[in-house]
Design an enzyme around this catalytic site. Sequence first.
Site, PDB file in Angstrom:
ATOM      1  N   ASP A   1      14.423  35.311 -32.270  1.00  0.00           N
ATOM      2  CA  ASP A   1      12.994  35.393 -31.974  1.00  0.00           C
ATOM      3  C   ASP A   1      12.287  34.064 -32.216  1.00  0.00           C
ATOM      4  O   ASP A   1      11.282  33.764 -31.565  1.00  0.00           O
ATOM      5  CB  ASP A   1      12.370  36.487 -32.836  1.00  0.00           C
TER       6      ASP A   1
ATOM      7  N   THR B   1      12.031  47.152 -25.707  1.00  0.00           N
ATOM      8  CA  THR B   1      13.457  47.088 -25.393  1.00  0.00           C
ATOM      9  C   THR B   1      14.219  48.306 -25.893  1.00  0.00           C
ATOM     10  O   THR B   1      13.971  48.809 -26.991  1.00  0.00           O
ATOM     11  CB  THR B   1      14.061  45.818 -26.008  1.00  0.00           C
TER      12      THR B   1
ATOM     13  N   GLN C   1      11.542  45.548 -18.577  1.00  0.00           N
ATOM     14  CA  GLN C   1      10.158  45.468 -19.031  1.00  0.00           C
ATOM     15  C   GLN C   1       9.301  44.873 -17.922  1.00  0.00           C
ATOM     16  O   GLN C   1       9.639  43.837 -17.348  1.00  0.00           O
ATOM     17  CB  GLN C   1      10.066  44.643 -20.308  1.00  0.00           C
TER      18      GLN C   1
ATOM     19  N   ASP D   1      12.675  41.589 -20.410  1.00  0.00           N
ATOM     20  CA  ASP D   1      13.964  42.096 -20.882  1.00  0.00           C
ATOM     21  C   ASP D   1      14.592  43.161 -19.984  1.00  0.00           C
ATOM     22  O   ASP D   1      13.939  44.155 -19.656  1.00  0.00           O
ATOM     23  CB  ASP D   1      13.816  42.728 -22.264  1.00  0.00           C
TER      24      ASP D   1
ATOM     25  N   TRP E   1       2.327  38.825 -19.933  1.00  0.00           N
ATOM     26  CA  TRP E   1       2.819  39.901 -20.782  1.00  0.00           C
ATOM     27  C   TRP E   1       1.706  40.886 -21.124  1.00  0.00           C
ATOM     28  O   TRP E   1       0.568  40.510 -21.378  1.00  0.00           O
ATOM     29  CB  TRP E   1       3.407  39.315 -22.060  1.00  0.00           C
TER      30      TRP E   1
END
Length: 625
Positions: free
Chosen positions: A317, A165, A121, A105, A129
């Site tokens: 999402d 975020t 990010q 993000d 991640w």
Amino acid sequence: MTTSTTTPFLLTGSPAGRSPTFAKVLFGILVSVLVICALVALVSNQTLELLTVNGGDKPSHATTLTTQLPKVGQKWVPGKLDSSADVEWQRSAYHFQPDKNFISDPDGPMYHMGWYHLFYQYNPESAIWGNITWGHSVSKDMINWFHLPFAMVPDHWYDIEGVMTGSASVLLDGQIIMLYTGNAYDLSQLQCLAYAVNSSDPLLIEWKKYEGNPVLFPPPGVGYKDFRDPSTLWLGPDGEYRMVMGSKHNETIGCALIYHTTNFTHFELNEEVLHAVPHTGMWECVDIYPVSTTHTNGLDMVDNGPNVKHVLKQSGDEDRHDWYAIGSYDVVNDKWYPDDPENDVGIGLRYDYGKFYASKTFYDQHKKRRVLWGYVGETDPQKYDISKGWANILNIPRTVVLDTKTKTNLIQWPIEETEKLRSKKYDEFKNVELRPGSLVPLEIGTATQLDIVATFEVDQKLLESTLEADVLFNCTTSEGSVGRGVLGPFGVVVLADANRTEQLPVYFYIAKDTDGTSKTYFCSDETRSSKDMNVGKWVYGSSVPVLEGEKYNMRLLVDHSIVEGFAQNGRTVVTSRVYPTKAIYGAAKLFLFNNATGISVKASIKIWKMKEAELNPFPLSGWTS
């Protein structure tokens, strides 16, 4: 350059709007968590020191920036990649991405004292991640970038599982703050405050987290993992600032919560949501901003009036798409209403009908435009990302305006600075006749870094004489470019090898109803983009308005493993990630095609080779503002 520490006008205390009983319970929980954190800190002190910038939440008070900062290249600055030559071709040449590891993000984009700032990010340790940190880069043109030391790292109990975020806000006195979501140990989502230690620093290198964090907890009735992504603040007519957050209730109703604040540490939740839409699931990265109905300049949130509409956007999402709708914002009652309820947020229009997510806009006061950033994820297996050492790319930043002709959709277009990368000379092919079933190779040399502008003229007599054609057509459920209809497909084939065993066709397809009306679709067919059976391949796309008298037109930004497509000057956008094994470097070819059975098409196309963008560590040694 001397540094002066700015002390924010921040008040202490518990978040407003909580009952005494809840506050006591919360206080007890927090005390317990802090004790645990202290024990963990004793055990892992050395590890945390590696992750901490200038000793964590106590910034250095040295007199110059050059004495405050470690040399570029230390662990907390993005490093260089030792990549395998087998996959090096996948890396983009002019899209933003760090040299290695995971990026997602975009956060807090802004223009400040001559520099564009981009926070994002980032995982400093891996190509997957985790350990989410805020990377920080600056640019003069949003194309060529300098990497700076990380802005924030996960080093407190309230964000130890990720600095997630957030958004930047410039206050009336010039102070710059960030509101962001912190993931605590149990992944609960807590809203936190940070501020630039020196807002007069053009590079905004030092950031300090507020000592009273978190400033906002999930309200009663909201799940502890369903409360995230604070927006940029804006000032309301009552002198209070507003902020929106993404959430959901009753499991399926996506919504945007709206808060008021006067001091940025105490927030009051409105009794009613800004907006909610059933069956859309959790809303992330909510954004709201004004657009003009009469001109093409961007607008700031303070702009309002009879010629202004407001865009509300959310990232879904559950479906991983970025949805928007155009409507009206009631600034007094803090309610937003869609112009067309059938195209409400989450059930109507999308920014991009391909691979694109977690976007955020900002108002560029320097050029009076609103700019959109998002990230473009990988569609290859995670083990491939680990092997190549990096994952994900940001899109080329786009300007966003209302389509003043249709007034029902946005127009997105690559920022004008993108054209600085174009070669001085270009290849041009005019009035190429494409009869049904035609395929025309375009000899341009290397075809992996391109900016393509193409227009297509359809034989109007044949179009008008066609009574009906593919009324039920849809890009995503079609056979792709191999599916032949009377009025399509026709377009451009990029990233193809000579024999087209690998290829990415990007094309128009016209459907016509018995009442004489027609509907045009803009599609990208990845199904034959790679011989690798393990990568994702889809047919992306959607309808695009084509008004009377307009030619069919597209612009394609081709950059090795990413292709961004803009139809009808940006009314519909489709982004693809592709992983060819043969159509790479000099082996990549370009074609025009018309696979329709009932119309001829005349094509004209310009093709520029694109230079590489510069992405380097900032030369901090000796830096003065």
